[in-house]
Design a protein around this motif. Structure first.
Motif, PDB file in Angstrom:
ATOM      1  N   LEU A 257     -12.464 -60.147   2.275  1.00  0.00           N
ATOM      2  CA  LEU A 257     -12.411 -60.035   0.823  1.00  0.00           C
ATOM      3  C   LEU A 257     -12.983 -58.695   0.388  1.00  0.00           C
ATOM      4  O   LEU A 257     -13.895 -58.161   1.037  1.00  0.00           O
ATOM      5  CB  LEU A 257     -13.242 -61.153   0.179  1.00  0.00           C
ATOM      6  CG  LEU A 257     -12.742 -62.587   0.345  1.00  0.00           C
ATOM      7  CD1 LEU A 257     -13.799 -63.561  -0.156  1.00  0.00           C
ATOM      8  CD2 LEU A 257     -11.424 -62.783  -0.409  1.00  0.00           C
ATOM      9  N   PRO A 258     -12.496 -58.130  -0.722  1.00  0.00           N
ATOM     10  CA  PRO A 258     -13.104 -56.902  -1.245  1.00  0.00           C
ATOM     11  C   PRO A 258     -14.607 -57.049  -1.469  1.00  0.00           C
ATOM     12  O   PRO A 258     -15.366 -56.089  -1.279  1.00  0.00           O
ATOM     13  CB  PRO A 258     -12.357 -56.684  -2.569  1.00  0.00           C
ATOM     14  CG  PRO A 258     -11.031 -57.344  -2.373  1.00  0.00           C
ATOM     15  CD  PRO A 258     -11.316 -58.538  -1.508  1.00  0.00           C
ATOM     16  N   GLU A 259     -15.039 -58.237  -1.836  1.00  0.00           N
ATOM     17  CA  GLU A 259     -16.462 -58.459  -2.091  1.00  0.00           C
ATOM     18  C   GLU A 259     -17.316 -58.243  -0.840  1.00  0.00           C
ATOM     19  O   GLU A 259     -18.493 -57.865  -0.947  1.00  0.00           O
ATOM     20  CB  GLU A 259     -16.683 -59.868  -2.647  1.00  0.00           C
ATOM     21  CG  GLU A 259     -16.248 -60.051  -4.087  1.00  0.00           C
ATOM     22  CD  GLU A 259     -14.736 -60.127  -4.260  1.00  0.00           C
ATOM     23  OE1 GLU A 259     -14.270 -60.016  -5.407  1.00  0.00           O
ATOM     24  OE2 GLU A 259     -14.019 -60.292  -3.245  1.00  0.00           O
ATOM     25  N   GLU A 260     -16.742 -58.480   0.344  1.00  0.00           N
ATOM     26  CA  GLU A 260     -17.505 -58.271   1.569  1.00  0.00           C
ATOM     27  C   GLU A 260     -17.763 -56.785   1.802  1.00  0.00           C
ATOM     28  O   GLU A 260     -18.816 -56.392   2.316  1.00  0.00           O
ATOM     29  CB  GLU A 260     -16.773 -58.893   2.755  1.00  0.00           C
ATOM     30  CG  GLU A 260     -16.703 -60.416   2.676  1.00  0.00           C
ATOM     31  CD  GLU A 260     -15.987 -61.032   3.856  1.00  0.00           C
ATOM     32  OE1 GLU A 260     -16.680 -61.554   4.754  1.00  0.00           O
ATOM     33  OE2 GLU A 260     -14.736 -60.995   3.894  1.00  0.00           O
ATOM     34  N   VAL A 261     -16.803 -55.958   1.442  1.00  0.00           N
ATOM     35  CA  VAL A 261     -16.986 -54.506   1.526  1.00  0.00           C
ATOM     36  C   VAL A 261     -17.946 -54.045   0.435  1.00  0.00           C
ATOM     37  O   VAL A 261     -18.813 -53.198   0.657  1.00  0.00           O
ATOM     38  CB  VAL A 261     -15.636 -53.781   1.410  1.00  0.00           C
ATOM     39  CG1 VAL A 261     -15.829 -52.267   1.472  1.00  0.00           C
ATOM     40  CG2 VAL A 261     -14.684 -54.235   2.511  1.00  0.00           C
ATOM     41  N   ALA A 262     -17.802 -54.626  -0.756  1.00  0.00           N
ATOM     42  CA  ALA A 262     -18.672 -54.270  -1.879  1.00  0.00           C
ATOM     43  C   ALA A 262     -20.133 -54.577  -1.574  1.00  0.00           C
ATOM     44  O   ALA A 262     -21.038 -53.918  -2.095  1.00  0.00           O
ATOM     45  CB  ALA A 262     -18.225 -55.004  -3.143  1.00  0.00           C
ATOM     46  N   ASN A 263     -20.392 -55.573  -0.723  1.00  0.00           N
ATOM     47  CA  ASN A 263     -21.772 -55.870  -0.311  1.00  0.00           C
ATOM     48  C   ASN A 263     -22.422 -54.641   0.321  1.00  0.00           C
ATOM     49  O   ASN A 263     -23.581 -54.311   0.041  1.00  0.00           O
ATOM     50  CB  ASN A 263     -21.802 -57.015   0.704  1.00  0.00           C
ATOM     51  CG  ASN A 263     -21.433 -58.353   0.101  1.00  0.00           C
ATOM     52  OD1 ASN A 263     -21.477 -58.534  -1.107  1.00  0.00           O
ATOM     53  ND2 ASN A 263     -21.067 -59.297   0.952  1.00  0.00           N
ATOM     54  N   MET A 264     -21.681 -53.961   1.187  1.00  0.00           N
ATOM     55  CA  MET A 264     -22.221 -52.779   1.853  1.00  0.00           C
ATOM     56  C   MET A 264     -22.421 -51.639   0.867  1.00  0.00           C
ATOM     57  O   MET A 264     -23.415 -50.895   0.943  1.00  0.00           O
ATOM     58  CB  MET A 264     -21.295 -52.339   2.998  1.00  0.00           C
ATOM     59  CG  MET A 264     -21.753 -51.091   3.726  1.00  0.00           C
ATOM     60  SD  MET A 264     -23.431 -51.207   4.426  1.00  0.00           S
ATOM     61  CE  MET A 264     -23.148 -52.408   5.720  1.00  0.00           C
ATOM     62  N   VAL A 265     -21.496 -51.495  -0.068  1.00  0.00           N
ATOM     63  CA  VAL A 265     -21.642 -50.445  -1.075  1.00  0.00           C
ATOM     64  C   VAL A 265     -22.920 -50.662  -1.875  1.00  0.00           C
ATOM     65  O   VAL A 265     -23.690 -49.726  -2.120  1.00  0.00           O
ATOM     66  CB  VAL A 265     -20.412 -50.403  -2.004  1.00  0.00           C
ATOM     67  CG1 VAL A 265     -20.599 -49.363  -3.106  1.00  0.00           C
ATOM     68  CG2 VAL A 265     -19.138 -50.111  -1.210  1.00  0.00           C
ATOM     69  N   ALA A 266     -23.157 -51.908  -2.296  1.00  0.00           N
ATOM     70  CA  ALA A 266     -24.368 -52.214  -3.061  1.00  0.00           C
ATOM     71  C   ALA A 266     -25.619 -51.927  -2.238  1.00  0.00           C
ATOM     72  O   ALA A 266     -26.613 -51.401  -2.763  1.00  0.00           O
ATOM     73  CB  ALA A 266     -24.344 -53.672  -3.512  1.00  0.00           C
ATOM     74  N   TYR A 267     -25.588 -52.269  -0.970  1.00  0.00           N
ATOM     75  CA  TYR A 267     -26.738 -51.984  -0.101  1.00  0.00           C
ATOM     76  C   TYR A 267     -26.999 -50.483  -0.011  1.00  0.00           C
ATOM     77  O   TYR A 267     -28.146 -50.021  -0.184  1.00  0.00           O
ATOM     78  CB  TYR A 267     -26.492 -52.562   1.291  1.00  0.00           C
ATOM     79  CG  TYR A 267     -27.506 -52.127   2.317  1.00  0.00           C
ATOM     80  CD1 TYR A 267     -28.786 -52.670   2.333  1.00  0.00           C
ATOM     81  CD2 TYR A 267     -27.192 -51.146   3.252  1.00  0.00           C
ATOM     82  CE1 TYR A 267     -29.725 -52.252   3.267  1.00  0.00           C
ATOM     83  CE2 TYR A 267     -28.126 -50.720   4.190  1.00  0.00           C
ATOM     84  CZ  TYR A 267     -29.391 -51.275   4.184  1.00  0.00           C
ATOM     85  OH  TYR A 267     -30.318 -50.857   5.113  1.00  0.00           O
ATOM     86  N   LEU A 268     -25.947 -49.696   0.233  1.00  0.00           N
ATOM     87  CA  LEU A 268     -26.119 -48.256   0.371  1.00  0.00           C
ATOM     88  C   LEU A 268     -26.582 -47.611  -0.935  1.00  0.00           C
ATOM     89  O   LEU A 268     -27.277 -46.586  -0.919  1.00  0.00           O
ATOM     90  CB  LEU A 268     -24.820 -47.604   0.844  1.00  0.00           C
ATOM     91  CG  LEU A 268     -24.349 -47.969   2.253  1.00  0.00           C
ATOM     92  CD1 LEU A 268     -23.048 -47.262   2.565  1.00  0.00           C
ATOM     93  CD2 LEU A 268     -25.410 -47.636   3.290  1.00  0.00           C
ATOM     94  N   ALA A 269     -26.188 -48.211  -2.050  1.00  0.00           N
ATOM     95  CA  ALA A 269     -26.590 -47.675  -3.353  1.00  0.00           C
ATOM     96  C   ALA A 269     -28.052 -47.942  -3.656  1.00  0.00           C
ATOM     97  O   ALA A 269     -28.623 -47.325  -4.558  1.00  0.00           O
ATOM     98  CB  ALA A 269     -25.718 -48.289  -4.453  1.00  0.00           C
TER      99      ALA A 269
END
Length: 290
Positions: A257-269
């Motif tokens: 899911l896109p949300e699984e990728v977005a999890n990593m983006v939020a972490y890196l941010a």
């Protein structure tokens, strides 16, 4: 300390260690409350809107940028309603240098600042390379690499004067592997990895951190519908290629899911990723070439 000890402490950056994080939970470090973020390509059903939701869920105010104002307005309303943060819709064609710089300035003004820039370009063509036209090559390079450089350049106009901030570039695992039918796209995504690494090297001493995320095979709502009811030979061929990749290359054996990728983006941010710099992180279920 004597002069030699003071020199070593300075070299090692002991005075700049984030000692305040020691007693905190990781979830505390991922709190983005008070941060101001821009997400491009945020009007559709894919990764952009998922990232905007994840950042909003972590407390950030978010500007959603897209080519169709009605779409980013709808997504911005969802973010505000769901998380209670400020979400601002901004229309811009990220393939246009002037529009990109105007949009980023407009976002910063509307949010009252800028801390996080998410570069999420969304334009590409696929198919055998010999069948590409000049226009398709140019369009794919523009949409998969050049637009990302435009966005980063526009963000740096605001991040460099303040000496802080993060830029996160969205690439693709295809930038690390070879795949038939994606020659131009994957070459551009390999460029994203190099762009991220080199821009980080140039900007880190000036207080701006640059990172990347490389998604694998994501499934959006429209693709889910096509999986359940493929209506054309092109659909069936595309689904066959995806199925082959999942069964032979993806170690977890499924799409994401896109949300699984977005999890990593939020972490890196977040502050939790404070000692990461220049890396592009794969979120691809272990996808590799067999």
């Amino acid at each position: 300390m004597d002069p030699e000890e003071r020199d070593w402490a300075e070299v090692m950056g002991l005075d700049r260690l984030p000692r305040h994080i020691v007693e905190k939970r990781v979830t505390d470090l991922m709190d983005l409350g008070g941060k101001k973020a821009i997400v491009t390509g945020a009007g559709g059903d894919g990764l952009g809107q998922a990232i905007a939701n994840r950042l909003g869920g972590c407390g950030a105010d978010v500007a959603l940028v897209g080519r169709t104002l009605e779409k980013v307005e709808r997504r911005a309303e969802e973010v505000t309603r769901r998380w209670g943060v400020r979400a601002v819709p901004v229309r811009a064609d990220m393939s246009d240098w002037d529009q990109v710089h105007r949009a980023v300035a407009e976002c910063r003004e509307a949010l009252g600042g800028l801390d996080i820039m998410i570069n999420n370009p969304v334009m590409a063509h696929a198919g055998p390379f010999e069948g590409f036209t000049r226009e398709q090559i140019d369009h794919t390079v523009l949409g998969s690499l050049t637009m990302m450089m435009y966005g980063a350049h526009a963000a740096l106009e605001h991040l460099l004067p303040q000496g802080s901030g993060k830029i996160i570039n969205i690439g693709a695992v295809g930038g690390r592997i070879q795949q038939r039918g994606l020659v131009v796209y994957n070459a551009c995504k390999a460029g994203v990895v190099g762009f991220t690494r080199n821009l980080a090297h140039e900007m880190a001493p000036r207080g701006v951190n640059v990172l990347g995320v490389a998604p694998g095979i994501m499934i959006k709502p429209d693709l889910q519908r096509r999986v359940l009811d493929p209506r054309s030979d092109q659909d069936r061929a595309a689904l066959g290629a995806v199925a082959e990749a999942i069964t032979t290359q993806v170690q977890l054996g499924r799409v994401c899911l896109p949300e699984e990728v977005a999890n990593m983006v939020a972490y890196l941010a977040s502050e939790a990723a404070g000692y990461m710099c220049g890396q592009t992180i794969d979120v691809a279920g272990g996808q590799w070439m067999n």
